[in-house]
Scaffold this motif. Structure first.
Motif, PDB file in Angstrom:
ATOM      1  N   ALA A 116      64.159  -6.070  14.978  1.00  0.00           N
ATOM      2  CA  ALA A 116      64.363  -6.677  13.658  1.00  0.00           C
ATOM      3  C   ALA A 116      65.548  -5.993  12.957  1.00  0.00           C
ATOM      4  O   ALA A 116      66.353  -6.652  12.292  1.00  0.00           O
ATOM      5  CB  ALA A 116      63.097  -6.552  12.817  1.00  0.00           C
ATOM      6  N   ALA A 117      65.659  -4.681  13.123  1.00  0.00           N
ATOM      7  CA  ALA A 117      66.772  -3.949  12.503  1.00  0.00           C
ATOM      8  C   ALA A 117      68.108  -4.417  13.087  1.00  0.00           C
ATOM      9  O   ALA A 117      69.111  -4.531  12.377  1.00  0.00           O
ATOM     10  CB  ALA A 117      66.594  -2.447  12.716  1.00  0.00           C
ATOM     11  N   ALA A 118      68.104  -4.724  14.396  1.00  0.00           N
ATOM     12  CA  ALA A 118      69.333  -5.197  15.053  1.00  0.00           C
ATOM     13  C   ALA A 118      69.742  -6.560  14.495  1.00  0.00           C
ATOM     14  O   ALA A 118      70.915  -6.774  14.152  1.00  0.00           O
ATOM     15  CB  ALA A 118      69.121  -5.283  16.568  1.00  0.00           C
ATOM     16  N   SER A 119      68.772  -7.467  14.354  1.00  0.00           N
ATOM     17  CA  SER A 119      69.112  -8.800  13.825  1.00  0.00           C
ATOM     18  C   SER A 119      69.553  -8.690  12.374  1.00  0.00           C
ATOM     19  O   SER A 119      70.492  -9.381  11.948  1.00  0.00           O
ATOM     20  CB  SER A 119      67.932  -9.769  13.856  1.00  0.00           C
ATOM     21  N   ALA A 120      68.873  -7.817  11.614  1.00  0.00           N
ATOM     22  CA  ALA A 120      69.226  -7.662  10.201  1.00  0.00           C
ATOM     23  C   ALA A 120      70.661  -7.156  10.075  1.00  0.00           C
ATOM     24  O   ALA A 120      71.395  -7.545   9.162  1.00  0.00           O
ATOM     25  CB  ALA A 120      68.255  -6.693   9.520  1.00  0.00           C
ATOM     26  N   TYR A 121      71.063  -6.303  11.008  1.00  0.00           N
ATOM     27  CA  TYR A 121      72.422  -5.741  10.960  1.00  0.00           C
ATOM     28  C   TYR A 121      73.463  -6.840  11.191  1.00  0.00           C
ATOM     29  O   TYR A 121      74.464  -6.914  10.481  1.00  0.00           O
ATOM     30  CB  TYR A 121      72.556  -4.635  12.015  1.00  0.00           C
ATOM     31  N   GLU A 122      73.198  -7.668  12.180  1.00  0.00           N
ATOM     32  CA  GLU A 122      74.109  -8.794  12.450  1.00  0.00           C
ATOM     33  C   GLU A 122      74.208  -9.694  11.211  1.00  0.00           C
ATOM     34  O   GLU A 122      75.301 -10.145  10.854  1.00  0.00           O
ATOM     35  CB  GLU A 122      73.587  -9.635  13.629  1.00  0.00           C
ATOM     36  N   GLU A 123      73.060  -9.952  10.588  1.00  0.00           N
ATOM     37  CA  GLU A 123      73.060 -10.834   9.406  1.00  0.00           C
ATOM     38  C   GLU A 123      73.869 -10.218   8.269  1.00  0.00           C
ATOM     39  O   GLU A 123      74.606 -10.897   7.575  1.00  0.00           O
ATOM     40  CB  GLU A 123      71.626 -11.095   8.927  1.00  0.00           C
ATOM     41  N   LYS A 124      73.703  -8.924   8.094  1.00  0.00           N
ATOM     42  CA  LYS A 124      74.417  -8.217   7.025  1.00  0.00           C
ATOM     43  C   LYS A 124      75.934  -8.308   7.240  1.00  0.00           C
ATOM     44  O   LYS A 124      76.698  -8.519   6.302  1.00  0.00           O
ATOM     45  CB  LYS A 124      73.956  -6.765   7.077  1.00  0.00           C
TER      46      LYS A 124
END
Ligand code: PGA
Length: 261
Positions: A116-124
């Motif tokens: 989830a942290a990886a996807s959140a980073y891409e989104e950011k």
């Protein structure tokens, strides 16, 4: 100029690591002056230390509106661990400039849900309009970020297993007796290639082989940095030691290499 020519990374060879780092610092400072809310991608490791040192204390550069995304972080290290990249960035740069802490982004290696942290980073990154200028180092094995050999060239931010050579190279940053983490959260090669401009900095003879493989070898999964050929705007800054295995005449013939004073 053919499409191939346009993809060619430019290579600037400086006499010393200090001069190569100074040139990169100038480039970043100039970019911030022209575009005060630029989104930068930043790197850690031994190589960019002098770049950050040179960027501190420039009264004509304000970081107030700059947005930063770091390439990677160890999984399992809290941001206050002295070997974490969050600590490194605070220690070498962020604590010494007027950046808004809310604009500083580092992959969250201590998240309970790493995926989830990886996807959140891409989104950011996407929310911030993508990375305008990405600073990269290169590993002795050709890695960029923590994308080890074998990483897909379209890979995204994810948890990766570090190779023994990377763990051994980074052991210097850990207190004696502490084993470095075996995995890290890193932007993928595909993520990195979406930066609009990329600057790769390589200094010291330990990087000579990897740099030659990246610039003169085939584009291959074995050398993650060779994926940079798929990008149209890559500048390589290196010192003479890192350039020692480059075939300068061939690069110059292609218009790729230039010696800097
Ligand atoms: P180094 O690491 O600057 O510590 O050599 C570079 C990298 O692994 O990307």
């Amino acid at each position: 100029m053919s499409a191939n020519d346009m993809r060619r990374p430019s290579v600037k060879i400086h006499q010393t690591a200090e001069l190569a780092c100074e040139a990169v610092a100038e480039l970043i400072a100039g970019r911030i002056r022209r575009e005060p809310s630029v989104t930068l991608g930043l790197a850690t490791g031994a190589t960019p230390r002098m770049v950050y040192k040179s960027l501190i204390g420039r009264s004509d550069v304000s970081w107030r509106a700059v947005r930063c995304f770091n390439l990677d972080e160890y999984v399992g290290l809290a941001p206050d661990h002295p070997a974490s990249f969050a600590y490194y960035m605070r220690d070498l740069l962020f604590d010494h400039i007027d950046i808004d802490p809310g604009q500083v982004h580092i992959p969250d290696g201590s998240a309970s849900d790493i995926e989830a942290a990886a996807s959140a980073y891409e989104e950011k990154i996407a929310e911030n309009g993508g990375i305008a200028l990405q600073l990269l180092g290169i590993g002795r094995n050709g890695h960029i970020g923590f994308n080890e050999p074998g990483s897909a060239h379209d890979s995204r931010t994810r948890e990766v297993l570090l190779t023994q050579s990377t763990i051994d190279a980074n052991r210097r940053d850990f207190p004696e007796g502490e084993t470095p983490p075996a995995t890290a959260l890193t932007m993928g090669i595909g993520t990195i290639l979406e930066a609009r401009e990329i600057v790769l900095l390589a200094t010291g003879s330990a990087k000579a082989e990897a740099l030659a493989a990246a610039l003169q070898g085939p584009v291959s999964l074995d050398c993650p940095a060779s994926a940079l050929w798929r990008h149209g705007a890559v500048s390589v800054f290196c010192d003479e030691a890192a350039a020692e295995k480059l075939n300068i005449e061939t690069l110059k013939g292609r218009g790729s290499a230039s010696a800097a004073a």
